[in-house]
Design an enzyme around this catalytic site. Sequence first.
Site, short mmCIF file in Angstrom:
data_model
loop_
_atom_site.label_atom_id
_atom_site.label_comp_id
_atom_site.label_asym_id
_atom_site.label_seq_id
_atom_site.Cartn_x
_atom_site.Cartn_y
_atom_site.Cartn_z
N LYS A 1 74.50 35.79 34.54
CA LYS A 1 73.63 35.38 33.46
C LYS A 1 74.20 35.90 32.13
O LYS A 1 74.96 36.86 32.18
CB LYS A 1 72.20 35.87 33.69
CG LYS A 1 72.03 37.39 33.54
CD LYS A 1 70.64 37.78 33.18
CE LYS A 1 70.46 37.83 31.70
NZ LYS A 1 70.00 39.10 31.13
N LYS B 1 66.90 41.93 44.67
CA LYS B 1 66.12 43.15 44.89
C LYS B 1 65.33 43.01 46.18
O LYS B 1 64.68 41.98 46.41
CB LYS B 1 65.18 43.39 43.70
CG LYS B 1 65.91 43.78 42.40
CD LYS B 1 64.94 44.13 41.30
CE LYS B 1 65.63 44.24 39.95
NZ LYS B 1 66.30 45.51 39.69
N HIS C 1 70.01 38.84 39.17
CA HIS C 1 70.04 39.99 40.08
C HIS C 1 68.64 40.37 40.58
O HIS C 1 68.51 41.07 41.58
CB HIS C 1 70.79 41.18 39.46
CG HIS C 1 70.02 41.94 38.43
ND1 HIS C 1 69.90 41.51 37.13
CD2 HIS C 1 69.32 43.10 38.49
CE1 HIS C 1 69.17 42.38 36.45
NE2 HIS C 1 68.79 43.35 37.24
N ARG D 1 92.92 40.98 30.81
CA ARG D 1 94.13 40.95 29.99
C ARG D 1 94.92 42.26 30.04
O ARG D 1 96.13 42.26 29.86
CB ARG D 1 93.78 40.61 28.54
CG ARG D 1 93.57 39.11 28.36
CD ARG D 1 93.34 38.75 26.94
NE ARG D 1 92.22 39.53 26.41
CZ ARG D 1 91.71 39.35 25.20
NH1 ARG D 1 92.21 38.44 24.41
NH2 ARG D 1 90.70 40.08 24.78
N HIS E 1 64.53 36.54 34.78
CA HIS E 1 63.86 37.43 35.73
C HIS E 1 62.35 37.16 35.87
O HIS E 1 61.83 37.08 36.97
CB HIS E 1 64.07 38.88 35.32
CG HIS E 1 65.50 39.23 35.04
ND1 HIS E 1 66.54 38.69 35.74
CD2 HIS E 1 66.08 40.07 34.13
CE1 HIS E 1 67.68 39.18 35.29
NE2 HIS E 1 67.43 40.01 34.31
C1 BG6 Z 1 69.30 42.45 32.42
C2 BG6 Z 1 68.95 42.48 30.95
O1 BG6 Z 1 69.43 41.14 32.89
O2 BG6 Z 1 68.24 43.09 33.14
C3 BG6 Z 1 68.74 43.89 30.46
O3 BG6 Z 1 70.03 41.88 30.23
C4 BG6 Z 1 67.70 44.57 31.31
O4 BG6 Z 1 68.34 43.91 29.10
C5 BG6 Z 1 68.04 44.45 32.80
O5 BG6 Z 1 67.67 45.94 30.93
C6 BG6 Z 1 66.91 44.97 33.66
O6 BG6 Z 1 67.33 45.00 34.99
P1 BG6 Z 1 66.73 46.06 36.01
O7 BG6 Z 1 67.36 45.73 37.31
O8 BG6 Z 1 67.13 47.43 35.48
O9 BG6 Z 1 65.26 45.88 35.99
#
Ligand code: BG6
Length: 491
Positions: free
Chosen positions: A154, A188, A184, A43, A246
């Site tokens: 997410k 990795k 994500h 915006r 995750h």
């Molecule tokens: C995110 C969560 O999806 O993943 C966060 O919302 C978390 O709370 C993060 O800290 C951890 O990701 P990574 O890549 O730092 O292990």
Amino acid sequence: MVHTIVIFGASGDLTSRKLIPALFSLHRKKYLPAGTRIVGVARTDYSHDQWRASLEETTKQHAADFDAADWNSFAPQIFYHPGDIGSPKDFVSLRRFLKELEGETESTRLYYLSTSPTLYASAIEGLGAAHALPIDGDDRPLKGDLSRRIVIEKPFGTDLATAKQLNQQVHEVFDERQVYRIDHYLGKETVQNMLVLRFANSIFEPIWNRNYIDHVQITVAEEVKVGRRGGYYDKAGVLRDMFQNHLLQLLMITAMEAPVRFSADHVRDEKVKVLRAVRRAEQSDLETDTFRAQYDGYLQEEGVPGDSRTATFAALKLHVDNWRWNGVPFYLRSGKGLSCRTTQIVIQFRDPPHLLFTNRHDSPWDPNQLVIQIQPAEGIQLQFHTKVPDAGMKLQMANLDFQFAREFRGQLPDAYQRLLLDALNGDASLFARSDEVEQAWGIIDPITEYWSAKDSPQLRHYPVGEWGPTASIEWMGKDGRQWFDVCPVLH
Ligand code: BG6
């Protein structure tokens, strides 16, 4: 083929911290296809140059490999178009802008939803409505056009019902093959290496089952606390924030069968089968197989109500009821405010069937363990018994280590680089499919419901800077097992 990436939520944190630095690094490495354009939508009333200047500053902070000359060659590919997701006419003006930008060149388009999840449905609807209008001679339907893709961050829903509803809204406008749901963790390098470890080597497969494995531990420990995200986090809690996505992804990659081919649907078919095999917990299992706690001081965090019972730490015992894993518990654990940051998968093997040696007087037999360290010290360690020289038949545990940093030069790329590139190339193998997301909620929902019930089990507390509450050690101890609390394993 030329690409256009349209980022909704251009002024947000994710865009400046992750997406633009990842795209910049891809550009630096010459992995970003030539002619790729990035269009930010939000915006705020920025000009192209204002947005570029602001991104230059944030990219300096967040890209590990910032270089001014490379930025200068990257910046002209970035554009900005102001727009409000709640306004249908802004989607029409966006389409006109994109048409003008792309001209007659055939271009794929990646719509990236990096907004608050509450806006996903309106953004999808807005795109659908704007594409339904023929604009400047372009009247191709959006649904089913594989050159038009949508990337969704997410969290995908907050429970099974909302995830199903969102899937339905998505599928009104996009075909499933056009949808890329981000987790994500799948981007990795070390998570992908799990697939290579398991399916490119023949030595692990024969022992990767209930005959040789006693149990599996999957830990995602974080030192960080909730910080400024208290408002969001308090509604989500550790199960929705970390487990539904995750940790269950790591479980799937560890437990899945080999896919017939390394293609999106074959890989995801095998992953979904794992979730289908996860036993749905009965009330009595929920009592014994789940554990939750909150760190001391959580109630004082900004945005957290003073009487919150949200868990910041959880441990679950899950059972995968299939031929490979029957009787092998999977212990999943994650928490914030812990003593150290580590993500690791520990495969603990059974004791030898007949013990010829004792390893230490009066101590339990040290098991063989394969530790896959996802982060921050990426690598693999195998622990085995060895004979201490010149000391009779005295045994000692020894390690075989593999470390990415030692083996390969340079830093491991951020997960978003791989995911953005795959989405541009139309490869959805590392993205969650609709049935996968729904199955995952189907596992998590009964636990969140149980925890929010009046007679729910005790919420424990733990001091910041430890491995969670000591009661979680006793919880594991009831099964005669111990957490693998070494951090980091490799250094
Ligand atoms: C995110 C969560 O999806 O993943 C966060 O919302 C978390 O709370 C993060 O800290 C951890 O990701 P990574 O890549 O730092 O292990």
